[in-house]
Scaffold this motif. Structure first.
Motif, PDB file in Angstrom:
ATOM      1  N   VAL A   1       0.860  -1.191   0.000  1.00  0.00           N
ATOM      2  CA  VAL A   1       0.000   0.000   0.000  1.00  0.00           C
ATOM      3  C   VAL A   1       0.891   1.233   0.000  1.00  0.00           C
ATOM      4  CG1 VAL A   1      -1.760   1.260   1.308  1.00  0.00           C
ATOM      5  CG2 VAL A   1      -1.757  -1.231   1.330  1.00  0.00           C
ATOM      6  N   GLU A   2       0.654   2.121  -0.946  1.00  0.00           N
ATOM      7  CA  GLU A   2       1.455   3.353  -1.012  1.00  0.00           C
ATOM      8  C   GLU A   2       0.550   4.566  -1.068  1.00  0.00           C
ATOM      9  OE1 GLU A   2       4.451   3.429  -4.112  1.00  0.00           O
ATOM     10  OE2 GLU A   2       4.798   1.288  -3.792  1.00  0.00           O
TER      11      GLU A   2
ATOM     12  N   VAL B   1      -7.900   6.949  -2.645  1.00  0.00           N
ATOM     13  CA  VAL B   1      -6.910   7.044  -3.721  1.00  0.00           C
ATOM     14  C   VAL B   1      -5.558   6.591  -3.186  1.00  0.00           C
ATOM     15  CG1 VAL B   1      -8.013   8.818  -5.122  1.00  0.00           C
ATOM     16  CG2 VAL B   1      -6.620   9.505  -3.184  1.00  0.00           C
ATOM     17  N   GLY B   2      -4.778   6.025  -4.062  1.00  0.00           N
ATOM     18  CA  GLY B   2      -3.474   5.521  -3.671  1.00  0.00           C
ATOM     19  C   GLY B   2      -3.196   4.232  -4.398  1.00  0.00           C
TER      20      GLY B   2
ATOM     21  N   GLY C   1     -10.934  10.258   6.423  1.00  0.00           N
ATOM     22  CA  GLY C   1     -10.450  10.047   7.786  1.00  0.00           C
ATOM     23  C   GLY C   1      -9.192   9.199   7.884  1.00  0.00           C
ATOM     24  N   VAL C   2      -8.612   8.854   6.760  1.00  0.00           N
ATOM     25  CA  VAL C   2      -7.403   8.004   6.758  1.00  0.00           C
ATOM     26  C   VAL C   2      -6.395   8.542   5.749  1.00  0.00           C
ATOM     27  CG1 VAL C   2      -6.505   5.703   6.280  1.00  0.00           C
ATOM     28  CG2 VAL C   2      -8.729   5.937   7.327  1.00  0.00           C
ATOM     29  N   GLY C   3      -5.141   8.529   6.150  1.00  0.00           N
ATOM     30  CA  GLY C   3      -4.095   8.742   5.168  1.00  0.00           C
ATOM     31  C   GLY C   3      -3.286  10.010   5.362  1.00  0.00           C
ATOM     32  N   PRO C   4      -2.186  10.061   4.649  1.00  0.00           N
ATOM     33  CA  PRO C   4      -1.703   9.016   3.745  1.00  0.00           C
ATOM     34  C   PRO C   4      -1.092   7.845   4.512  1.00  0.00           C
ATOM     35  CG  PRO C   4      -0.170  10.854   3.769  1.00  0.00           C
ATOM     36  CD  PRO C   4      -1.313  11.263   4.632  1.00  0.00           C
TER      37      PRO C   4
END
Lengths: 264, 220
Positions: free
Chosen positions: B26-27, B71-72, B33-36
């Protein structure tokens, strides 16, 4: 035909029943009176207005005017169908409602005009407008119950639907029961109407025609035709409404997108 | 002891994956509510994620399972997520939430006939009563539901298991049974990402532990 003409005084007498309901609501603190009186007033104004419009449209007899009236009826029906559920779509709710109401109603109406009634000209306002009206009314009911089944039901069933998604089911499979349930519910009124017709109640249209002096057997034939049309239109409307509403609650990765719903 | 019901071909496939590369990568994953978040999971590896309530742990698991949009770059066994059909992705990267949903009245209705034998074996391993499959979901305890949700996921043979507080409603004996099973299964090559509030459990179970705060992951 021997039509007993009603005097405004007769209607005023009948309206005392509404007033009585309002009084009962006040006495028993049902908080119904305001809504009830408003609905009754709205009904009277709408029907009187439509009476004048229809009298004019029938007198003119132009096809474009008939289509315009039907178009206006479709728009109002679509708005009403979209307004019923407690939850509504953030975007595109009205267009989905329009498609769900307009497509089945117009198809059913056209089917009846082409195959059963066959008036001359085809879009004769005396036939096309009342037919479109009664079909739209029933289609509106079915579509709004179906919408409510999906849009209000999806929140309650979200964990069950997502459980299936998590295990690798498609969105379609995960929401199939929700859709089936919504369609079944939306068909209950018309199924009840058909089952009770003639035994428990005399349907409204038939009663109206008999009161207006039409031979009962002619009224019965029209009523049977209408029941078939209404059942066909309602089922079609429920299916379109369920399919489009469910499609709006997902995305290209088959997720359940409850963020596309807003609570009224 | 081998994890029940896992076929030879599956084991062979997983070994191939293990020898090739990371199982899940995972990049720069961003979602609501999450990230990066960037994280890598090798085949057979067990990761624990800890953190305060509302830090975004469950949301991260949902993002990984592709239940929420984000996204990612997310890659499973060399294949980007976009190249894998969503249902197939969720079958391979499977989430078991803290409170799983049930769509049918009885337990057995949640299992296909072909999975039943393995499910019964797994249920027994997790100390569930022998007649559990015949019971109605509404009469199950929280702990029974939790273990059944794990069984329900496991019999579908995922490559990555995302577990949200899998033992929060269990007594110590049942917790030990679940942990033992998870260790065995990861030994078969299954990657496990587990959210827990129990630091001791993270120490016992995880090869690596992370802490989540305001949607971001940090080393514990």
């Amino acid at each position: 035909m021997n039509v007993i003409s009603l005097h405004p005084y007769d209607l005023a007498m009948a309206s005392t029943l509404i007033l009585l309901d309002a009084v009962l609501s006040l006495v028993f603190r049902l908080r119904l009176h305001r809504g009830l009186l408003l609905a009754a007033l709205r009904m009277v104004v709408q029907l009187v207005a439509v009476g004048f419009v229809l009298r004019y449209v029938f007198a003119v007899g132009e096809t474009w005017l008939t289509l315009l009236v039907i178009f206006a009826m479709v728009l109002v029906a679509a708005r009403e169908a979209a307004a019923r559920p407690v939850h509504r779509l953030r975007h595109g709710g009205f267009l989905i409602s329009l498609a769900s109401v307009a497509t089945p109603a117009l198809l059913t109406c056209l089917f009846a005009l082409l195959t059963a009634i066959r008036p001359h000209p085809l879009l004769s306002p005396q036939y096309a407008i009342p037919l479109a009206g009664i079909i739209l009314g029933n289609v509106l009911n079915s579509a709004s119950i179906a919408f409510s089944g999906v849009l209000d039901g999806v929140g309650m069933q979200a964990s069950a639907i997502e459980a299936r998604l998590m295990l690798g089911d498609t969105y379609r499979a995960a929401t199939a029961e929700l859709g089936r349930d919504a369609i079944r519910r939306s068909m209950i009124p018309i199924v009840n109407q058909m089952s009770a017709a003639g035994v428990v109640t005399l349907p409204g249209i038939m009663t109206g025609q008999i009161l207006a002096g039409l031979d009962p057997m002619e009224a019965v034939k029209y009523q049977i035709l209408l029941m078939f049309l209404l059942a066909g239109g309602s089922c079609l409307a429920s299916m379109v409404a369920v399919y489009l509403a469910a499609a709006r609650l997902t995305d290209n990765r088959g997720r359940l997108r409850l963020d596309r719903l807003v609570t009224r | 002891m081998m994890c029940p019901g896992r076929g030879t071909s599956i084991r062979r496939n997983i070994r191939i994956v293990m020898s090739q590369s990371q199982l899940l990568s995972v990049e720069e994953l961003n979602g609501s509510g999450v990230g990066p978040v960037s994280i890598a999971l090798a085949a057979g590896e067990r990761l624990a994620i800890m953190g305060a309530s509302g830090a975004g742990k469950s949301l991260l698991l949902r993002l990984l399972a592709d239940l929420d949009p984000g996204v990612g770059k997310v890659i499973l066994a060399g294949q980007p997520r976009e190249a894998i059909a969503a249902p197939s992705w969720r079958r391979r990267v499977m989430l078991v939430p803290a409170q799983a949903g049930w769509w049918a009245p009885t337990v057995e209705a949640h299992f296909e006939l072909s999975m039943m034998e393995m499910a019964v074996t797994m249920a027994a391993r997790l100390l569930l009563p022998p007649d559990i499959m015949k019971r109605e979901v509404r009469v199950l305890s929280t702990g029974e539901r939790q273990r059944l949700a794990l069984v329900r996921a496991w019999v579908r043979r995922p490559e990555v298991l995302l577990l949200d507080e899998p033992t929060s409603g269990l007594d110590p004996t049942a917790t030990a049974a679940v942990e033992a099973l998870l260790v065995e299964c990861s030994g078969e090559g299954v990657g496990i990402v587990m959210v827990t509030h129990d630091a001791m459990q993270a120490r016992r179970m995880a090869d690596r532990t992370f802490t989540m705060d305001k949607g971001r992951l940090g080393a514990a």
